[in-house]
Design a protein around this motif. Structure first.
Motif, PDB file in Angstrom:
ATOM      1  N   GLY A  20      31.139  37.978  41.763  1.00  0.00           N
ATOM      2  CA  GLY A  20      31.800  38.928  40.835  1.00  0.00           C
ATOM      3  C   GLY A  20      31.617  38.770  39.528  1.00  0.00           C
ATOM      4  O   GLY A  20      31.186  37.606  39.021  1.00  0.00           O
ATOM      5  N   ALA A  21      31.889  39.607  38.753  1.00  0.00           N
ATOM      6  CA  ALA A  21      31.556  39.441  37.147  1.00  0.00           C
ATOM      7  C   ALA A  21      32.759  38.903  36.284  1.00  0.00           C
ATOM      8  O   ALA A  21      33.996  39.086  36.706  1.00  0.00           O
ATOM      9  CB  ALA A  21      31.665  40.865  36.688  1.00  0.00           C
ATOM     10  N   LYS A  22      32.225  37.647  35.634  1.00  0.00           N
ATOM     11  CA  LYS A  22      33.113  36.819  34.862  1.00  0.00           C
ATOM     12  C   LYS A  22      34.161  37.660  33.928  1.00  0.00           C
ATOM     13  O   LYS A  22      35.142  37.596  33.914  1.00  0.00           O
ATOM     14  CB  LYS A  22      32.214  35.917  34.119  1.00  0.00           C
ATOM     15  N   ASN A  23      33.342  38.797  33.332  1.00  0.00           N
ATOM     16  CA  ASN A  23      34.323  39.519  32.406  1.00  0.00           C
ATOM     17  C   ASN A  23      35.107  40.245  33.201  1.00  0.00           C
ATOM     18  O   ASN A  23      35.956  41.102  32.331  1.00  0.00           O
ATOM     19  CB  ASN A  23      33.353  40.202  31.485  1.00  0.00           C
ATOM     20  N   ALA A  24      35.103  40.564  34.400  1.00  0.00           N
ATOM     21  CA  ALA A  24      36.230  41.319  35.309  1.00  0.00           C
ATOM     22  C   ALA A  24      37.082  40.438  35.501  1.00  0.00           C
ATOM     23  O   ALA A  24      38.392  40.442  35.492  1.00  0.00           O
ATOM     24  CB  ALA A  24      35.399  42.270  36.268  1.00  0.00           C
ATOM     25  N   ILE A  25      36.948  39.423  36.237  1.00  0.00           N
ATOM     26  CA  ILE A  25      37.734  38.035  36.902  1.00  0.00           C
ATOM     27  C   ILE A  25      38.743  37.608  35.829  1.00  0.00           C
ATOM     28  O   ILE A  25      39.944  37.634  36.196  1.00  0.00           O
ATOM     29  CB  ILE A  25      36.967  37.111  37.461  1.00  0.00           C
ATOM     30  N   LEU A  26      38.329  37.541  34.621  1.00  0.00           N
ATOM     31  CA  LEU A  26      39.075  36.830  33.508  1.00  0.00           C
ATOM     32  C   LEU A  26      40.360  37.578  33.163  1.00  0.00           C
ATOM     33  O   LEU A  26      41.348  37.340  33.360  1.00  0.00           O
ATOM     34  CB  LEU A  26      38.424  36.246  32.242  1.00  0.00           C
ATOM     35  N   PRO A  27      40.011  38.961  32.943  1.00  0.00           N
ATOM     36  CA  PRO A  27      41.272  39.824  32.578  1.00  0.00           C
ATOM     37  C   PRO A  27      42.196  40.155  33.911  1.00  0.00           C
ATOM     38  O   PRO A  27      43.314  40.121  34.040  1.00  0.00           O
ATOM     39  CB  PRO A  27      40.649  40.981  31.980  1.00  0.00           C
ATOM     40  N   LEU A  28      41.450  40.135  34.994  1.00  0.00           N
ATOM     41  CA  LEU A  28      42.144  40.426  36.482  1.00  0.00           C
ATOM     42  C   LEU A  28      43.252  39.243  36.713  1.00  0.00           C
ATOM     43  O   LEU A  28      44.462  39.160  36.978  1.00  0.00           O
ATOM     44  CB  LEU A  28      41.151  40.519  37.364  1.00  0.00           C
ATOM     45  N   LEU A  29      42.731  38.082  36.395  1.00  0.00           N
ATOM     46  CA  LEU A  29      43.558  36.914  36.532  1.00  0.00           C
ATOM     47  C   LEU A  29      44.637  37.017  35.624  1.00  0.00           C
ATOM     48  O   LEU A  29      45.992  36.828  35.835  1.00  0.00           O
ATOM     49  CB  LEU A  29      42.781  35.482  36.289  1.00  0.00           C
ATOM     50  N   ALA A  30      44.391  37.209  34.172  1.00  0.00           N
ATOM     51  CA  ALA A  30      45.545  37.337  33.437  1.00  0.00           C
ATOM     52  C   ALA A  30      46.542  38.585  33.770  1.00  0.00           C
ATOM     53  O   ALA A  30      47.674  38.302  33.883  1.00  0.00           O
ATOM     54  CB  ALA A  30      44.984  37.728  31.981  1.00  0.00           C
ATOM     55  N   ALA A  31      46.008  39.778  34.400  1.00  0.00           N
ATOM     56  CA  ALA A  31      47.049  40.848  34.870  1.00  0.00           C
ATOM     57  C   ALA A  31      47.766  40.327  36.128  1.00  0.00           C
ATOM     58  O   ALA A  31      48.710  41.023  36.178  1.00  0.00           O
ATOM     59  CB  ALA A  31      45.928  41.851  35.123  1.00  0.00           C
ATOM     60  N   SER A  32      47.198  39.113  36.718  1.00  0.00           N
ATOM     61  CA  SER A  32      47.961  38.965  37.992  1.00  0.00           C
ATOM     62  C   SER A  32      49.363  38.666  37.417  1.00  0.00           C
ATOM     63  O   SER A  32      50.402  38.543  38.150  1.00  0.00           O
ATOM     64  CB  SER A  32      47.380  37.576  38.598  1.00  0.00           C
ATOM     65  N   LEU A  33      49.777  38.135  36.229  1.00  0.00           N
ATOM     66  CA  LEU A  33      51.052  37.736  35.674  1.00  0.00           C
ATOM     67  C   LEU A  33      51.993  38.870  35.816  1.00  0.00           C
ATOM     68  O   LEU A  33      53.195  38.893  35.556  1.00  0.00           O
ATOM     69  CB  LEU A  33      50.913  36.985  34.368  1.00  0.00           C
ATOM     70  N   LEU A  34      51.497  40.085  35.913  1.00  0.00           N
ATOM     71  CA  LEU A  34      52.508  41.272  35.661  1.00  0.00           C
ATOM     72  C   LEU A  34      53.189  41.572  36.850  1.00  0.00           C
ATOM     73  O   LEU A  34      54.009  42.315  36.958  1.00  0.00           O
ATOM     74  CB  LEU A  34      51.541  42.662  35.337  1.00  0.00           C
ATOM     75  N   THR A  35      52.837  40.612  38.078  1.00  0.00           N
ATOM     76  CA  THR A  35      53.588  40.988  39.205  1.00  0.00           C
ATOM     77  C   THR A  35      54.259  39.599  39.796  1.00  0.00           C
ATOM     78  O   THR A  35      54.037  38.594  39.216  1.00  0.00           O
ATOM     79  CB  THR A  35      52.834  41.578  40.490  1.00  0.00           C
ATOM     80  N   CYS A  44      34.818  36.152  44.009  1.00  0.00           N
ATOM     81  CA  CYS A  44      34.800  35.470  42.772  1.00  0.00           C
ATOM     82  C   CYS A  44      33.587  34.664  42.299  1.00  0.00           C
ATOM     83  O   CYS A  44      33.411  33.871  43.642  1.00  0.00           O
ATOM     84  CB  CYS A  44      36.029  34.885  42.493  1.00  0.00           C
ATOM     85  N   ALA A  45      33.079  34.242  41.428  1.00  0.00           N
ATOM     86  CA  ALA A  45      32.101  33.500  41.332  1.00  0.00           C
ATOM     87  C   ALA A  45      32.779  32.048  40.803  1.00  0.00           C
ATOM     88  O   ALA A  45      33.716  32.266  39.852  1.00  0.00           O
ATOM     89  CB  ALA A  45      30.942  33.876  40.561  1.00  0.00           C
ATOM     90  N   ALA A  46      32.241  31.095  41.142  1.00  0.00           N
ATOM     91  CA  ALA A  46      32.886  29.655  40.646  1.00  0.00           C
ATOM     92  C   ALA A  46      32.047  29.292  39.210  1.00  0.00           C
ATOM     93  O   ALA A  46      31.029  28.746  39.179  1.00  0.00           O
ATOM     94  CB  ALA A  46      32.355  28.625  41.595  1.00  0.00           C
ATOM     95  N   LEU A  47      32.739  29.816  38.148  1.00  0.00           N
ATOM     96  CA  LEU A  47      32.212  29.528  36.848  1.00  0.00           C
ATOM     97  C   LEU A  47      33.176  28.667  36.095  1.00  0.00           C
ATOM     98  O   LEU A  47      34.397  28.764  36.475  1.00  0.00           O
ATOM     99  CB  LEU A  47      32.234  31.129  36.130  1.00  0.00           C
ATOM    100  N   SER A  48      32.892  27.808  35.044  1.00  0.00           N
ATOM    101  CA  SER A  48      33.679  27.192  34.502  1.00  0.00           C
ATOM    102  C   SER A  48      34.902  27.874  33.533  1.00  0.00           C
ATOM    103  O   SER A  48      36.137  27.594  33.613  1.00  0.00           O
ATOM    104  CB  SER A  48      32.997  26.073  33.620  1.00  0.00           C
ATOM    105  N   ASP A  49      34.379  29.105  33.171  1.00  0.00           N
ATOM    106  CA  ASP A  49      35.523  30.015  32.445  1.00  0.00           C
ATOM    107  C   ASP A  49      36.615  30.457  33.273  1.00  0.00           C
ATOM    108  O   ASP A  49      37.635  30.524  33.051  1.00  0.00           O
ATOM    109  CB  ASP A  49      34.805  31.187  31.850  1.00  0.00           C
ATOM    110  N   VAL A  50      36.311  30.561  34.715  1.00  0.00           N
ATOM    111  CA  VAL A  50      37.270  30.819  35.764  1.00  0.00           C
ATOM    112  C   VAL A  50      38.048  29.788  36.038  1.00  0.00           C
ATOM    113  O   VAL A  50      39.225  29.832  36.002  1.00  0.00           O
ATOM    114  CB  VAL A  50      36.488  31.310  36.803  1.00  0.00           C
TER     115      VAL A  50
END
Ligand code: UD1
Length: 414
Positions: A20-35, A44-50
């Motif tokens: 999965g794309a880093k630049n998609a996972i990061l905002p999706l994780l942030a958006a999870s806070l909305l619920t 998802c890829a295991a990346l240090s940013d993730v």
């Protein structure tokens, strides 16, 4: 301090599946806070940013964990609206938390974000967009204090189609009653992924992929199971590795529709490309032709592939011109490539590359994609290359040495 050691000259051959794309996972994780309900992201890829984003969510009270390629977030207990400074300095994407924190708590305190040193990277467009939604913002001592108690829907015209600002405003507006419109919105595929994710939670967003995004506010979002889009930049990097080494590769899961501008340049360089529902295959030519590249917001050539393409031009037969229009100082890799024998002249936003041979050397990654470009150069160079600064590469590539090693490269992490 880990390094990559590469013995160049081995063609990149075989089949690989991308994550999965880093630049998609990061905002999706942030958006999870909305619920307040559980969210499950797969692919998802295991990346240090993730990993850092998961830590930030944890600090805010939203338990998140990753097992294999699945991230589960439990946002019910999220209770903090202040972003811990030491973590928000770690990744620039922490600025994405501003929109969802405001959406959920109607207040937020964040610090100026960190991230790759590839330019000034101001956040004025993020703040302008939030102000247009009625957020009162005070900046003092490196902190940004946001009061969203009077948030309302609105129309936002972005001066530049910033990816992050578009995503932040989308996330802030989802739970505001009424219709919010973003004009001159970024059109990147990751924006469409965020739209699909929000809509899978019961949101009502449309227009992603065009310059006008419309957000019809809803009262509440539910939890979701969502598969993240594949990483177009990882795919592009691997295809370029095959192009530079005269290899032959099949990248499963890669979507050609996300990579039109990159595939166009690889094909102009002489590569044979076949794209179908399974992914993208590429066969590198014996002699690469030079290509001129000018980075632009999507659907133009992505700035995140500029460094890799510059690296490829170093081994092409002829002169290429690379122009960087998105970030103002994104040529740090050029000086490192020159250490490997490249003939490059950089002037402001342009690099003139006279193709020839590369030879192994000790070099240092200065940023994520520039680091990947050095790995590609090492694969195509004669002899041994050692690359320092591997942790920067780990931000966006999951075990790049294993991916390339599986494709025939002689690369080790030491
Ligand atoms: C995102 C990507 C990054 C990619 C970039 C451009 C993520 C996590 N990162 O970064 O990999 O290189 O898009 O495709 O998705 N700008 C301003 N003011 C702002 C915001 C941006 O002037 O408020 C400028 C930036 O300095 C830069 C340009 O706009 O020169 C593009 O930035 P933006 O599209 O916002 O990139 P990011 O979202 O930071």
């Amino acid at each position: 301090m880990e390094i990559f050691r590469i013995m160049g000259g081995k063609p990149i051959r075989g089949t690989i599946r991308i994550g999965g794309a880093k630049n998609a996972i990061l905002p999706l994780l942030a958006a999870s806070l909305l619920t307040e309900e559980p969210v499950c992201l797969t692919g998802c890829a295991a990346l240090s940013d993730v990993e850092n984003m998961i830590r930030i969510l944890g600090m805010l009270g939203a338990g998140a964990k990753m097992e294999d390629d699945v991230i589960t977030v439990n946002p019910a207990q999220a209770s903090r609206w202040e972003m811990p400074e030491h973590l928000s300095k770690l990744i620039r994407s922490s600025i994405f938390m501003l929109g969802p924190i405001l959406g959920r708590f109607r207040k937020a305190t964040v610090t100026y974000p960190g991230g790759c040193e590839i330019g000034l990277r101001p956040i004025d467009l993020h703040l302008k967009g939030l102000r247009a939604l009625g957020v009162r913002i005070r900046e003092a001592h490196g902190m940004i204090y946001c009061d969203g108690s009077h948030m309302h829907s609105g129309e936002i015209m972005l001066d530049f189609p910033s990816v992050g600002a578009t995503e932040n405003v989308m996330m802030a507006a989802v739970l505001i009653p009424g219709k919010t419109v973003i004009l001159n919105a970024a059109r990147e595929p990751e924006i469409t992924d965020l739209q699909e994710f929000i809509n899978s939670m019961g949101g009502c967003v449309s227009g992603a992929g065009t310059g006008m995004i419309v957000i019809d506010g809803v009262k509440k979002l539910r939890g979701t199971h969502y598969r993240v889009m594949p990483d177009r930049i990882v795919a592009g990097t691997l295809l370029t590795a095959a192009a530079m080494t005269g290899g032959d590769i099949a990248v499963r899961g890669a979507r050609a529709c996300d990579l039109d501008a990159v595939l166009d340049k690889l094909s102009a360089a002489g590569c044979e490309i076949i794209a179908d529902d399974e992914g993208i295959s590429l066969k590198g030519p014996e002699k690469l032709r030079p290509v001129d590249v000018s980075t632009q917001p999507y659907p133009g050539f992505p700035t995140d592939m500029q460094a890799q393409m510059l690296s490829m031009c170093c081994v092409a037969h002829g002169t290429s011109v690379i122009i960087e229009n998105v970030f103002e100082s994104r040529f740090a890799h050029a000086a490192q490539l020159i250490r490997m024998g490249a003939d490059i002249t950089v002037s402001h936003r342009a690099a003139i590359v006279r193709g020839g041979r590369l030879t192994g050397a000790r070099v240092c990654a200065k940023d994520l994609r520039g680091g990947a470009a050095l790995v590609l150069a090492g694969l195509a160079a004669e002899g041994a290359t050692e690359i320092q600064g591997v942790s920067l590469i780990d931000r966006g590539y999951e075990s790049l040495e294993k991916m390339l090693g599986g494709l025939g490269a002689d690369i080790t992490r030491i």
